[in-house]
Design a protein around this motif. Structure first.
Motif, PDB file in Angstrom:
ATOM      1  N   SER A 126       0.950  -1.303   0.178  1.00  0.00           N
ATOM      2  CA  SER A 126       0.023   0.360  -0.073  1.00  0.00           C
ATOM      3  C   SER A 126       1.263   1.060  -0.146  1.00  0.00           C
ATOM      4  O   SER A 126       1.844   1.363   0.760  1.00  0.00           O
ATOM      5  CB  SER A 126      -0.859  -0.199   0.859  1.00  0.00           C
ATOM      6  OG  SER A 126      -1.828   1.049   1.074  1.00  0.00           O
ATOM      7  N   ARG A 127       0.421   2.562  -1.081  1.00  0.00           N
ATOM      8  CA  ARG A 127       1.274   2.956  -0.924  1.00  0.00           C
ATOM      9  C   ARG A 127       0.661   4.486   0.674  1.00  0.00           C
ATOM     10  O   ARG A 127       0.637   5.349   0.090  1.00  0.00           O
ATOM     11  CB  ARG A 127       1.087   3.958  -2.441  1.00  0.00           C
ATOM     12  CG  ARG A 127       1.432   3.624  -3.234  1.00  0.00           C
ATOM     13  CD  ARG A 127       2.075   3.882  -4.580  1.00  0.00           C
ATOM     14  NE  ARG A 127       3.010   3.183  -5.696  1.00  0.00           N
ATOM     15  CZ  ARG A 127       3.075   3.334  -6.680  1.00  0.00           C
ATOM     16  NH1 ARG A 127       2.422   4.683  -7.549  1.00  0.00           N
ATOM     17  NH2 ARG A 127       4.025   2.604  -7.341  1.00  0.00           N
ATOM     18  N   THR A 128      -1.039   4.051   0.188  1.00  0.00           N
ATOM     19  CA  THR A 128      -1.039   5.290   1.906  1.00  0.00           C
ATOM     20  C   THR A 128      -1.488   4.767   2.490  1.00  0.00           C
ATOM     21  O   THR A 128      -2.182   5.718   3.843  1.00  0.00           O
ATOM     22  CB  THR A 128      -2.871   5.258   1.074  1.00  0.00           C
ATOM     23  OG1 THR A 128      -3.259   4.035   0.610  1.00  0.00           O
ATOM     24  CG2 THR A 128      -3.087   6.056  -0.262  1.00  0.00           C
TER      25      THR A 128
END
Length: 325
Positions: free
Chosen positions: A53-55
């Motif tokens: 995940s980038r968030t």
């Protein structure tokens, strides 16, 4: 992205502290949800088995032990308390890149591994994991997707980092530093052929080999010999090896081939030499075939100290090995 969350995530990456991952995680082990809803809340790739995940500070990992076998993924719990997870990549040797690298480096990136299992209603959250600090991964062999050729795969050793949802998915064998050799019945139908995981019928060669093994085992038993098979798990390997026959009375290791072609003879010799290393005391080697091989192939077997046995009518014939000085 919320500024407080962004600062917390950056701090976690800089210090190696991953407590922030739990602050933003709301799902408890055992909860079932739709995968798209998981990604909508926590990010990560929506395709494939690994979703960094980038968030949020998480790496989402998805397993399907039943369907995964068709693509060369053999995931499950080991005797070592770890969940052994096959890395991503369905064709060719797997590489430590992309999702695989995200799993390996999840600590230094301040991420938690979140394991999910495919179920009929969606995906079930199994709990938080981390790669084992002492031995995070090893390599094994598995077929390409659709039962293709064998290739090297990455196997991660994932250790629970808190309460997890139990589920039944054992490995066939857990890699150990010492390796293991055990005796199993001749009738056991285990095979080293990973491709034989579907409903397909055994090939003609396999049927011939099975008939040869049973017939020769009955012959040896009629002579009062004790026979079995050997299951061998080499050191640091997950995939067990299975011999065709072991004559405990004569101290002979026997490999069967359903044909006497050069390819089959060479393969049988290689298998015998591979197995022999693990059995103590070292056994004599015997190649069991359906008919007498050509003279050059008999000579090949003799030069590597392998005897050849074949059926001639109602009798068994043997070409003695050549003992090298």
């Amino acid at each position: 992205m919320d500024i407080d969350y962004a600062l917390s995530a950056l701090a976690a990456q800089a210090t190696g502290v991953r407590e922030t991952a739990d602050v933003f995680w709301e799902i408890q082990p055992g909860v079932v949800a739709m995968r798209r809803d998981i990604h909508a809340r926590y990010g990560g790739r929506r395709q494939g088995g690994i979703g960094p995940s980038r968030t949020t500070p998480n790496v989402l990992i998805f397993v399907n032990p039943e369907r995964g076998r068709a693509h060369g993924y053999f995931d499950g719990w080991g005797d070592d308390g770890c969940f052994h997870y096959t890395g991503e990549g369905q064709l060719g040797d797997q590489q430590m890149t992309q999702g695989n690298l995200a799993i390996l480096r999840h600590r230094e990136q301040g991420r938690t591994l979140r394991l999910f299992r495919a179920v009929q209603e969606g995906v079930e959250y199994l709990g938080p994991f981390e790669v084992d600090p002492d031995r995070p991964w090893y390599t094994s062999e598995a077929p390409e997707t659709g039962g293709g050729p064998l290739r090297t795969v990455i196997m991660f050793r994932l250790r629970p980092e808190g309460p997890v949802q139990p589920f039944d998915a054992p490995l066939p064998a857990t890699p150990t530093a010492a390796g293991r050799v055990t005796s199993i019945p001749v009738e056991a139908s285990n095979t080293e052929q990973y491709g034989m995981i579907g409903p397909e019928e055994p090939t003609t060669a396999f049927r011939r080999e099975a008939a040869l093994v049973q017939s020769y085992a009955e012959h040896l038993r009629s002579l009062g010999h004790e026979v079995c098979r050997k299951q061998i798990v080499p050191p640091n390997e997950m995939r067990p090896l299975f011999t065709d026959l072991y004559d405990a009375t004569a101290g002979e290791l026997i490999e069967a081939k359903g044909t006497s072609t050069r390819e089959a003879i060479r393969m049988g010799i290689g298998q015998l030499l591979d197995y022999q290393r693990f059995i103590d005391p070292s056994p004599r080697l015997v190649l069991l075939v359906d008919s007498k091989p050509r003279p050059d192939l008999l000579h090949l077997c003799s030069t590597v100290d392998v005897s050849v046995v074949w059926k001639a009518g109602n009798d068994w014939q043997r070409n003695a090995s050549l003992r090298l000085p």
